[in-house]
Scaffold this motif. Structure first.
Motif, PDB file in Angstrom:
ATOM      1  N   SER A 239      -7.236  -0.885   2.808  1.00 14.82           N
ATOM      2  CA  SER A 239      -6.921  -1.062   4.228  1.00 14.82           C
ATOM      3  C   SER A 239      -8.072  -1.721   4.967  1.00 14.82           C
ATOM      4  O   SER A 239      -7.871  -2.497   5.906  1.00 14.82           O
ATOM      5  CB  SER A 239      -6.599   0.290   4.871  1.00 14.82           C
TER       6      SER A 239
ATOM      7  N   LYS B 244       0.815  -1.223   0.000  1.00  9.28           N
ATOM      8  CA  LYS B 244       0.000   0.000   0.000  1.00  9.28           C
ATOM      9  C   LYS B 244       0.844   1.265   0.000  1.00  9.28           C
ATOM     10  O   LYS B 244       0.396   2.324  -0.425  1.00  9.28           O
ATOM     11  CB  LYS B 244      -0.955  -0.006   1.202  1.00  9.28           C
TER      12      LYS B 244
ATOM     13  N   LYS C 282      -0.391   4.921  -1.566  1.00  9.83           N
ATOM     14  CA  LYS C 282      -1.229   5.621  -0.589  1.00  9.83           C
ATOM     15  C   LYS C 282      -1.110   7.139  -0.697  1.00  9.83           C
ATOM     16  O   LYS C 282      -1.990   7.870  -0.252  1.00  9.83           O
ATOM     17  CB  LYS C 282      -0.894   5.152   0.820  1.00  9.83           C
TER      18      LYS C 282
ATOM     19  N   SER D 272      -6.311   3.605  -1.049  1.00  4.75           N
ATOM     20  CA  SER D 272      -5.581   3.071   0.095  1.00  4.75           C
ATOM     21  C   SER D 272      -6.514   2.805   1.263  1.00  4.75           C
ATOM     22  O   SER D 272      -6.402   1.783   1.956  1.00  4.75           O
ATOM     23  CB  SER D 272      -4.471   4.043   0.510  1.00  4.75           C
ATOM     24  N   HIS D 273      -7.473   3.716   1.499  1.00  5.98           N
ATOM     25  CA  HIS D 273      -8.448   3.502   2.578  1.00  5.98           C
ATOM     26  C   HIS D 273      -9.290   2.255   2.307  1.00  5.98           C
ATOM     27  O   HIS D 273      -9.541   1.453   3.216  1.00  5.98           O
ATOM     28  CB  HIS D 273      -9.371   4.719   2.710  1.00  5.98           C
TER      29      HIS D 273
ATOM     30  N   GLU E 228      -7.210  -6.541   5.889  1.00  4.51           N
ATOM     31  CA  GLU E 228      -6.815  -6.904   7.252  1.00  4.51           C
ATOM     32  C   GLU E 228      -7.642  -8.077   7.737  1.00  4.51           C
ATOM     33  O   GLU E 228      -8.872  -8.055   7.658  1.00  4.51           O
ATOM     34  CB  GLU E 228      -6.992  -5.712   8.192  1.00  4.51           C
TER      35      GLU E 228
END
Length: 914
Positions: free
Chosen positions: A539, A524, A528, A535-536, A543
């Protein structure tokens, strides 16, 4: 070349349509011959059979001549039937006999095809301008182009490279025997005296007369020669008399002398072209000193054999020969509607039974074959240089080259390409010299040009179809012909806006999935700074097990959007726009086809295409971030948690442990998980119960005359079909990582994988699969929606006696979304991930793969590529490599600055959405 292939293909499709329309309206010569007792379907089947047979004959001759110098032992095991045919034809002088019999058989087929597909003289096809009707229907240009393109040139092109595959069938073996039998009957034996005379003059030997024959065979040969001469003379006399009496199917009231001149000219023209081909092949490898006194012949030969002119000449020659043969067929075929024939008159006062034989029109085929082909071949083979010295030869060559340059039959290259792909033909070198097998990926410039031409044609008609579909849907909105306008009073502009917003949202959801999965392995930190929102998004889903949660929630959103699109876009019964024919309104509006195409082409495929290479730009917007959060929230509610029960079940059955990227859950988390899973199971059962009860009550919009049990069976069949398509994709990608020995142990699964991963079949499968899945969801949404005009609902009844407000929610048609998502998608994906080989070993999978590939091949969805191009141009999309390579270059140039920026932003808080 691309333009010629494109317009020729469109012309070919038009010609096929014209011929088919003539047949199905009972306006052909053969229909009149049988007094319209021959059903159009039978007539169409017979014509197509004859066209395919003609193609087999045309390609078979090229294959058998080409295989003469190939050692049969090199293909006896791989192509046993081809070896058997080749051995038969290459025995003694059988090749010459085969060519004679085959020539007569081809002429007969062309004459019969002319009768089956050529329209009667006074037929005016509805909707066609008079001039177009005269050219394509009355003259028969449509039938001529159809026969030449499909029945001759395409087969000849295929047979040039795929001789072994082309004749490796029993139908070709039967054709070879039939050709030899026709020669044996002696109908064409009149050619042998001509052959013997010219052989004596030229000093050449004739293969048929080299070995001494027993007396009986000599007498039998003499008898057949005399019989053949009588038949040829009689056929010629019968034809001339029929022309004199004006009993033939020639166009209009033309003077008899003119007709005879046209007939004889066509025979001479065909003969000239037939002999020209033989002469060119005869002198192709002659030393130049043979042309010392024949400068004109040398000039013509050098001109044709230079560059690619020989191939162009052969194509143009074939077009001219067949066109002239069709003219002869029209001139010599009898018009049974002629008043004299109706009154019982016969030629030369012969019995009516004999006249019935004449009426079949085969007598012209005998004279045409002998006088217009075989005799000229004999002359040309005996005196090739003298033949080429004829001044008319240059005009004939130029005409053939001009006809080929016009490209009217360039569609043959397209048909030949599809012919090889559909029948999986391989070049002969694959079998003889172990060359690599060809796939659907073009292997030469001609194939690339052909594929590009096909792509252009598909894109053009697909765009036209898309614009038409969009226009009909929008017009239905603004003419208040949708159910939401009639039943719920929603304004047309509101309905239309909501519909298009949902289409755009669906496009974002469909493309977003590919982007999220594709960006998972990419660091990322590389994007980012350039794509903050992207990127948000990544993210949030990269995960732990968030990716799986996102996919589950996203699938529910997709199904929900399609159900809502169906709710807003479904038209009332009998909807029609622009005064279109009723059948068009039924196909595009009543069935929802226009809405389906609009959803697939605009709302799904373009975004999936662009998401493959423009992932960063595609999801770099706040709407995608909101969609990502919504997907995770939907999964968090637990509505779809019953799918995890299935996952746990199959994991325990397979002896596998469910892999998780998150730490072990606490007891509270486990309790919450199982509570939501059980709740989801109850909701799923309730959803199914409502659907089944609605069917049993007859409250749905299921098609009329379908019984309750039939409606339930159709519903679950669609769920299973949709689930199979969803599981197929997962199983295929899972099979890629399986050990080779596991795949070899499942023959059906291995064959299915080989088919999918061959050439461009995977891309075609994914496109066709997407269309089928979306169509299934639309149909399920249509047949599970509630008919609010049902008398029970009008009287105020509710399902299972539940409150009215709940019945109102049921009437919206959104209850089946949950069961469709779980039973028609998530469940099958889990099964396929656990048992990929079992899914791929299903015998029906092969049929499904073929259907999906065929849907893509039709090109109805090709406009998606056009929309994808405009989408990335308008939104200024750039490839992911553009950004990632740029960041990597900057890192290499100034690593310290990059590290400082990374440390400076290390403590920035990315909001958690969960």
């Amino acid at each position: 070349e691309i333009f010629k292939c494109a317009y020729s293909t469109l012309l070919f499709i038009f010609c096929v349509g014209v011929v088919s329309a003539s047949i199905f309206q009972g306006q052909t010569n053969v229909s009149e011959y049988f007094d319209h007792h021959l059903t159009p379907l039978i007539g169409c089947i017979v014509m197509w059979f004859l066209i395919v047979w003609l193609a087999m004959i045309e390609g078979g001759q090229i294959s058998l001549v080409g295989l003469r110098n190939v050692d049969g032992s090199s293909y006896i095991e791989s192509h046993p039937i081809a070896f058997r045919i080749s051995s038969l034809i290459n025995k003694r002088d059988n090749l010459e006999k085969f060519i004679i019999g085959r020539q007569f058989l081809s002429a007969v087929l062309v004459f019969v095809i002319n009768s089956c597909g050529t329209a009667v003289l006074d037929y005016q096809m509805p909707g066609l301008p008079s001039l177009v009707n005269y050219i394509f229907v009355t003259i028969g240009i449509a039938m001529i182009l159809f026969t030449i393109t499909f029945g001759q040139l395409a087969a000849q092109i295929v047979a040039t490279d795929c001789m072994l595959d082309f004749i490796n069938n029993k139908f070709m073996l039967l054709t070879a025997y039939l050709s030899l039998l026709l020669e044996f009957t002696g109908v064409m034996h009149a050619v042998y005296p001509v052959q013997l005379i010219f052989a004596l003059i030229s000093g050449k030997k004739v293969a048929a007369f080299q070995s001494p024959l027993p007396l009986f065979r000599r007498l039998f040969m003499l008898f057949r020669i005399i019989l053949s001469l009588i038949i040829v003379g009689a056929s010629f006399a019968i034809t001339l008399e029929a022309i004199h009496e004006k009993w033939t199917n020639l166009w209009g009231d033309i003077n008899v002398i003119v007709v005879v001149v046209i007939y004889v000219s066509c025979l001479l023209f065909i003969g000239l072209l037939e002999g020209l081909q033989i002469a060119l092949y005869s002198v192709a490898k002659m030393p130049e000193d043979h042309f010392a006194t024949h400068h004109r012949a040398y000039k013509y030969c050098s001109f044709v054999l230079n560059g690619n002119r020989l191939q162009s000449f052969l194509i143009g020659r074939q077009i001219c020969v067949t066109a002239a043969l069709f003219v002869i067929a029209r001139i010599t075929s009898f018009n049974k509607e002629n008043q004299d024939i109706i009154n019982g008159e016969t030629l030369f006062g012969l019995p009516p039974s004999v006249q019935e034989i004449f009426n079949l029109g085969f007598m012209g085929a005998v004279a045409s074959t002998l006088l217009g082909s075989l005799v000229w071949r004999v002359v040309a083979s005996s005196f090739p240089i003298s033949f080429l010295s004829n001044p008319i030869i240059y005009a004939a060559i130029s005409l053939c080259l001009a006809v080929e340059t016009a490209g009217v039959c360039s569609a043959a290259w397209v048909l030949a390409r599809w012919y090889k792909l559909l029948l999986r033909f391989q070049p002969d070198d694959v079998y003889l010299t172990n060359e690599p097998r060809e796939t659907s990926i073009p292997s030469n410039d001609r194939d690339r040009q052909t594929d590009l031409s096909v792509m252009v044609i598909k894109s053009i008609y697909s765009v036209i179809l898309l614009v038409f579909s969009a226009g009909t849907v929008v017009e239905a909105f603004f003419t208040n012909q949708t159910r939401v306008s009639v039943e719920y009073g929603i304004l047309p502009v509101t309905s239309c806006v909501v519909f298009w917003v949902l289409i755009i949202w669906l496009a974002l959801v469909e493309g977003g999935q590919g982007c999220m999965v594709g960006l998972t392995p990419i660091e990322k930190s590389l994007y980012k700074h350039t794509h903050t929102v992207s990127s948000h998004c990544t993210s949030l889903v990269c995960e732990g097990d968030s990716m799986e949660r996102f996919l589950v929630g996203r699938q529910f959103i997709v199904v929900s959007i399609i159900f809502v699109l169906n709710f807003f876009g479904t038209t009332v019964d009998g909807a029609n726009v622009w005064g279109l024919p009723e059948i068009v309104g039924e196909i595009f509006l009543s069935t929802g086809l226009a809405m389906m195409m609009l959803t697939i082409i605009v709302g799904q495929l373009p975004s999936q295409i662009n998401a493959a290479n423009y992932m960063l730009d595609f999801i770099n917007n706040w709407f995608m971030l909101l969609t990502t959060i919504l997907s995770l929230v939907i999964e968090c509610t637990g509505l779809l948690h019953s799918s995890y029960l299935v996952q746990s079940f199959f994991a325990s059955v397979c002896g596998k442990q469910t892999i998780s990227s998150e730490p072990t859950k606490s007891k509270c988390s486990k309790i919450m998980f199982w509570t939501r899973a059980i709740l989801s199971l109850f909701v799923l059962v309730g959803s199914l119960g409502i659907v089944v009860v609605s069917y049993l009550n007859g409250w749905t919009n299921m098609w009329r005359n379908i019984p309750e049990w039939g409606a339930i069976l159709i519903f679950f069949s669609l769920i299973i079909f949709m689930g199979t398509l969803e599981g197929l994709q997962v199983a295929l990608f899972a099979a890629v990582d399986l050990p080779e020995e596991d795949l070899n142990g499942c023959t059906i699964a291995k064959n299915n994988c080989s088919l999918v991963f061959e050439g461009t079949n995977l891309q075609s499968l994914l496109v066709g699969r997407q269309a089928c899945v979306t169509a299934c969801i639309f149909i399920i949404a249509r047949i599970t929606s509630i008919n609010t005009d049902h008398e029970d609902l009008v009287e105020g009844q509710t399902i299972l006696g539940l409150p009215y407000w709940f019945q109102w929610f049921v009437n919206l048609g959104l209850i089946p979304v949950l069961s469709t998502t779980i039973l028609g998608s998530l469940l099958w994906r889990l099964i396929a991930s656990s048992y990929p080989l079992a899914v791929l070993s299903n015998p029906f999978i092969y049929i499904i793969i073929r259907v999906c590939i065929f849907i893509d091949m039709t090109g109805v969805l090709s406009s998606a590529w056009v929309l994808a191009f405009f989408q990335r141009v308008i939104l200024f999309f750039k490839t992911d490599e553009h950004y990632l390579v740029k960041v990597q270059n900057e890192t290499e140039e100034d690593p310290m600055h990059f590290a400082e920026e990374a440390n400076g932003n290390e403590n920035q808080v990315v909001p958690e959405f969960a």
